[in-house]
Design an enzyme around this catalytic site. Structure first.
Site, PDB file in Angstrom:
ATOM      1  N   ASP A 108       0.846  -1.193   0.000  1.00 42.10           N
ATOM      2  CA  ASP A 108       0.000   0.000   0.000  1.00 42.10           C
ATOM      3  C   ASP A 108       0.881   1.242   0.000  1.00 42.10           C
ATOM      4  OD1 ASP A 108      -2.525   1.220   0.110  1.00 42.10           O
ATOM      5  OD2 ASP A 108      -3.201  -0.154   1.661  1.00 42.10           O
ATOM      6  N   ASP A 210      -3.436   4.390  -2.591  1.00 39.24           N
ATOM      7  CA  ASP A 210      -4.525   4.856  -1.751  1.00 39.24           C
ATOM      8  C   ASP A 210      -5.055   6.198  -2.261  1.00 39.24           C
ATOM      9  OD1 ASP A 210      -5.984   4.728   0.949  1.00 39.24           O
ATOM     10  OD2 ASP A 210      -4.986   6.671   1.077  1.00 39.24           O
ATOM     11  N   GLU A 273      -7.068   2.543  -5.603  1.00 37.52           N
ATOM     12  CA  GLU A 273      -8.359   2.825  -4.980  1.00 37.52           C
ATOM     13  C   GLU A 273      -9.019   3.937  -5.777  1.00 37.52           C
ATOM     14  OE1 GLU A 273     -10.244   4.058  -0.638  1.00 37.52           O
ATOM     15  OE2 GLU A 273      -8.243   4.765  -1.182  1.00 37.52           O
ATOM     16  N   HIS A 334     -10.026  -3.263   4.549  1.00 33.13           N
ATOM     17  CA  HIS A 334      -9.828  -2.686   5.873  1.00 33.13           C
ATOM     18  C   HIS A 334     -10.776  -1.532   6.175  1.00 33.13           C
ATOM     19  CE1 HIS A 334      -7.659   0.048   3.260  1.00 33.13           C
ATOM     20  NE2 HIS A 334      -7.636   0.935   4.225  1.00 33.13           N
ATOM     21  N   ASP A 335     -11.493  -1.027   5.173  1.00 31.02           N
ATOM     22  CA  ASP A 335     -12.457   0.041   5.423  1.00 31.02           C
ATOM     23  C   ASP A 335     -13.813  -0.259   4.804  1.00 31.02           C
ATOM     24  OD1 ASP A 335     -11.714   0.333   2.806  1.00 31.02           O
ATOM     25  OD2 ASP A 335     -10.947   2.379   3.006  1.00 31.02           O
TER      26      ASP A 335
END
Length: 543
Positions: A108, A210, A273, A334-335
């Site tokens: 990431d 990200d 993302e 994770h979100d």
């Protein structure tokens, strides 16, 4: 550290097309030192599990140096490991251990912003004439002395923070401790290219970028227009439409520059993302100048869970990506709320079967394979800064970040200390050790689905042929010239029957108790059951 000659070999398809990708949130995967927080030595101790499961790549959330205001997404040094997670030597050992087991590592990376403790920002805010002043987004107050415009932070309040020393505001799309880099500045882009090269030379196989859609902001700093759909049920952060901060044209050229850095290294991949569901996803692939190999698609986590809605979402996505683009499907993260909580444990099997039989690369999150639920964590007990700053709108990301359950012991095998988040309910049966001992568990289903996709040409690279879904059964086929599979997924708690012309054989079913069973003119589906059947053709199939 592994050199280029000993890197995992390349499959006939690019490795990122043929493998399953497993996201690890390092804080919650495995703790090695009893502080209640996962770390790299802990991850290293679980590499054999990843090989047993069969995943071909790990996507690792940030482990860089960070004040941890946003749990690692506020980075103070892009080229070092935070002591909470270990050392650069620990990182190198993880890379080598994964590569020895033919597992790739995707790291990431967070290009939109740094921590306010990063040396770049410390220099930038030191004075208006500092050489790095223009590395961040600074602006004078508006005529009324207030922030330069109406832009809102995703974490609540104005996106502008006043700096008393230099008499200007700086922009932060997220927390005030996360100032945005100025990607309009070529020096910033080159510095970030050097960050990517640092990790690529260290053996990293690619990156997940990200918040890629918000790299660039309108240089004129124009106000965002009101959101006509805004109402009291929506978070106040949605009051305006983010026209001048999100998916700006310049952003695409900056992604192209990142892709060019990776293309200078053989056999690497760039994930991103992205936002706005399927509406903008096509442009993130690029054209003559490529952008992401895999713009992440989370539509399966957002659709209503009925056959017609799922079929519609799949169709919308397939039609939104460019011809020849490789699809990607994300089932957890994770979100994102846990799939087992969202659709229930029985339908989590159907979701897994869907993930691994659709055309494209499957991505799932640590714990999805054992049906981990979202933990019950109230706003009052939240650690997540999103929930703390914008409470009461269901934005808390702590529930899906609860630690991994390895066994039924008091701390679930995750730590000998106090876990940084509560473990959640039903640890005794939803854990790796228990499910490894059950040949029909959800974990066993994941392992068999991963292996089947890896070895079955029709699933790996065959055509995707949607069928008309009737009632509660989602139907589609995966085909090559000489192979044909029917996927029939019952998304209800009632039994269903699919009429066929020509028989076949069950290759795999979601309950793992019909493998090899012959199928004639009727395929019976029990409640919450999915079947992958070979050489079956639905009767009156409208393709």
């Amino acid at each position: 550290m592994m050199n280029q000659q000993t890197r995992p070999s390349v499959n006939p398809l690019a490795w990122w097309k043929s493998c399953s990708i497993y996201q690890i949130y390092p804080r919650s995967f495995q703790d090695s030192d009893g502080d209640g927080v996962g770390d790299l030595p802990g991850l290293l101790s679980r590499v054999d599990y990843l090989a047993w499961l069969g995943v071909g790549a790990v996507w690792l959330s940030p482990v860089y140096r960070s004040p941890m205001v946003d749990f690692g997404y506020d980075i103070s040094d892009y080229t070092d490991i935070d002591p909470l997670f270990g050392t650069l030597a620990d990182f190198d050992r993880v890379v080598d251990a994964l590569h020895e087991r033919r597992i790739r590592l995707i790291l990431d990376v967070v290009p939109n912003h740094t921590s306010d403790q990063h040396s770049w920002f410390i220099e930038s805010r030191s004075s208006r004439d500092n050489p790095r002043r223009d590395w961040y987004v600074w602006a004078d107050p508006g005529p009324d002395g207030l922030p330069p415009n109406n832009w809102l932070s995703r974490f609540g309040g104005s996106a502008w923070e006043w700096d008393e020393r230099t008499g200007q505001y700086y922009y932060h799309a997220f927390l005030r401790e996360q100032p945005d880099l100025n990607w309009h500045n070529p020096a910033v882009r080159e510095a970030f290219a050097d960050v990517l090269r640092f990790w690529l030379r260290r053996g990293v196989d690619g990156f997940r970028v990200d918040a890629s859609a918000v790299l660039a902001e309108d240089p004129l700093l124009r106000d965002d227009p009101p959101n006509p759909d805004f109402d009291a049920e929506m978070p106040p952060t949605d009051k305006f439409k983010r026209v001048f901060t999100d998916i700006r044209p310049e952003t695409m050229s900056y992604i192209e520059e990142m892709r060019a850095v990776l293309d200078a290294f053989p056999d690497r991949v760039l994930l991103g993302e992205v936002q706005e569901g399927f509406r903008h996803i096509g442009q993130f692939y690029g054209g003559e100048r490529p952008r992401f190999h895999l713009p992440l698609n989370s539509l399966l986590l957002e659709t209503d869970w009925d056959a017609a809605s799922i079929a519609a979402r799949i169709d919308q996505y397939i039609n939104a990506i460019p011809d020849g683009a490789w699809p990607v499907w994300v089932l957890g993260g994770h979100d994102k709320p846990r799939i087992a909580t969202r659709v229930g444990l029985q339908q989590a099997r159907i979701a897994a079967m869907l993930l691994f039989t659709l055309s494209g690369t499957p991505i799932f999150f640590e714990g999805d394979e054992i049906g981990m639920p979202s933990s019950q964590i109230s706003s009052e007990d939240a650690c997540d800064p999103f929930e703390i700053r914008v409470p009461g709108f269901g934005l808390n990301r702590d529930p899906e970040r609860a630690p991994m359950r390895w066994d039924a012991s008091e701390k679930a095998g995750f730590t000998t200390g106090e876990p940084w988040l509560p473990l959640g309910d039903d640890v005794a049966q939803r854990n790796v050790a228990f499910e490894r001992g059950d040949e029909r568990s959800l974990l066993s289903l994941y392992r068999q689905l991963i292996a089947l996709r890896q070895t079955e040409p029709a699933l790996l690279a065959g055509d995707f042929r949607p069928l008309r879904s009737r009632g509660n059964v989602l139907l589609f086929r995966r085909c090559t010239r000489d192979r044909q599979l029917l996927i029939a997924l019952n998304v209800s708690d009632g039994s269903e029957t699919v009429s066929l012309r020509g028989g076949g054989m069950v290759r795999l079913n979601s309950l793992l108790d019909r493998i090899g069973e012959p199928v004639d003119s009727q395929l019976y589906l029990r409640p919450n059951e999915g079947v992958i059947a070979e050489s079956c053709v639905p009767e009156r199939a409208n393709e």
